[in-house]
Design a protein around this motif. Sequence first.
Motif, short mmCIF file in Angstrom:
data_model
loop_
_atom_site.label_atom_id
_atom_site.label_comp_id
_atom_site.label_asym_id
_atom_site.label_seq_id
_atom_site.Cartn_x
_atom_site.Cartn_y
_atom_site.Cartn_z
N ASN A 108 0.80 -1.23 0.00
CA ASN A 108 0.00 0.00 0.00
C ASN A 108 0.83 1.27 0.00
O ASN A 108 0.28 2.37 -0.11
N GLN A 380 0.08 3.89 -6.42
CA GLN A 380 0.33 4.25 -5.02
C GLN A 380 0.95 5.63 -4.90
O GLN A 380 0.90 6.24 -3.82
N ASN A 383 -1.40 8.06 -3.42
CA ASN A 383 -1.77 8.03 -2.01
C ASN A 383 -1.13 9.21 -1.29
O ASN A 383 0.06 9.50 -1.48
#
Length: 487
Positions: A108, A380, A383
């Motif tokens: 993540n 990612q 993010n």
Amino acid sequence: MAAPHPARRRVVSRRRAAASAITVVATVLASALAGLSAGPAFASSHREAPLISGDPPVDNTDVYAFVSPDRPDTVTLIANWYPFEEPNGGPNFYPWATDAHYDINIDNNGDAKADLTYRWNFRTDDRRGNNTFLYNDDPVTSLDDEDLLFRQTYTLSVIDRATGRVTNLVTNGKVAPSNVGPASMPNYRALRDQAITAVPGGKTFAGQADDPFFLDLRIFDLLYGKDLSEVGQDTVAGFNVNTVALQVPKSTLTLGGNPARNPVIGVWSDTERGSITLRTPGAERSLGADVQISRLGNPLVNEVVVPAGLKDRFNSLLPEQDRTVPALVNKVSNPEVPDLVQRFYGIPAPAKPRDDLSEIYLTGITRKSGDRIDLTLNSQLDNADVDPARFAPSEQLRLNTSIPVTARPNRLGVLGGDLQGFPNGRRLADDALDISVQALEGAAVSGIVKALAAGDRVDRNDVPFEAVFPYVALPNSKAVNSSSSAG
């Protein structure tokens, strides 16, 4: 090669400790022979790599990751193994390997390392002994039925890389058995439902299912016969696979437990086994350090992107090592399929290098990559709490968990204007073959290539998917070579 992260460190079992002398010798031999490819190496997907046919129980076939349509606060992860299970393949049918780790990994923060690893380890209770060859000796009505003579259970654990903590989510999960047939298992759905087990905030399943992949694999006969005449046959229709499925809250998977700030995750599956297989008359066991023997993220990468000479090596690589193999990265930016299409069909191949494919397969789709796909979707890098300096390109299936569930899904996913579909994660009904071919032909930049718009003419699975977890269809019980394979 990068040092293994803490999630890869293993505790040696008492059984292996008792065989420590053999293990030491085996490990030394493994090191000495590593460069000679002694013994089998393994690969994933539907038998596409040279050496996988020797060990199908640990062969990854497909990975799926999607926001659960009936529980949109959760994500469902599905991984399949053991390709081309013919339903009538008794008397042993299709057990899970008991000396392997079956993993689904989550990255993540974009560093190409598993932040979370969900691991299934299987055990066998074989009650047949010398009394019978039958899988069951009367109709089976429950997973506890005494007539079910071959049973498997599993432990499901989650490894948190940041803390090194290993947490058992399920300690004695029951596996749905192979579907022997209607005389032996008159209500297989009841058996499947009994194999669904609760985990914190969700549920999990392990057992047999209909193979959810649908495609015509005659692409390998010089791309559908050189004239698109060899299309329309679902190569995996009627076959089954072994499936694990996991449904957990989005907050469990996302960085910092915050899907609003950090909605994108990367997903891949792998299988690990001991580095040495010791065979004695009538028995075998794995010894030595655990090594990765199979890996899968995006569909069809190892089949039609990775060249033959790198297929087995690809399956041994951790994603963090992808960028250390220039020949592998080069095949993403300089793929073979468009050149073959140009050769056989006269459709010009897009200009190389293909930064659009690097974005789809290695970084996620984001405007921050600076390439020609004008879309921020599932990297990612997007993010909020990801450090760009730590980001590492790698082959993963990436999912933006914030994209709402589509009311009318399009089988072509993102290329069909449906941002919840592949290559943003992968739903069961996404037409991975047609999407992949179109992407290789540059459709993510230039739009659908009309000359190939019909694709392989296999647009849906041969049996319907389920509306609720685990979503996969029940396993087939009729022979593939019968007039109707679904059952």
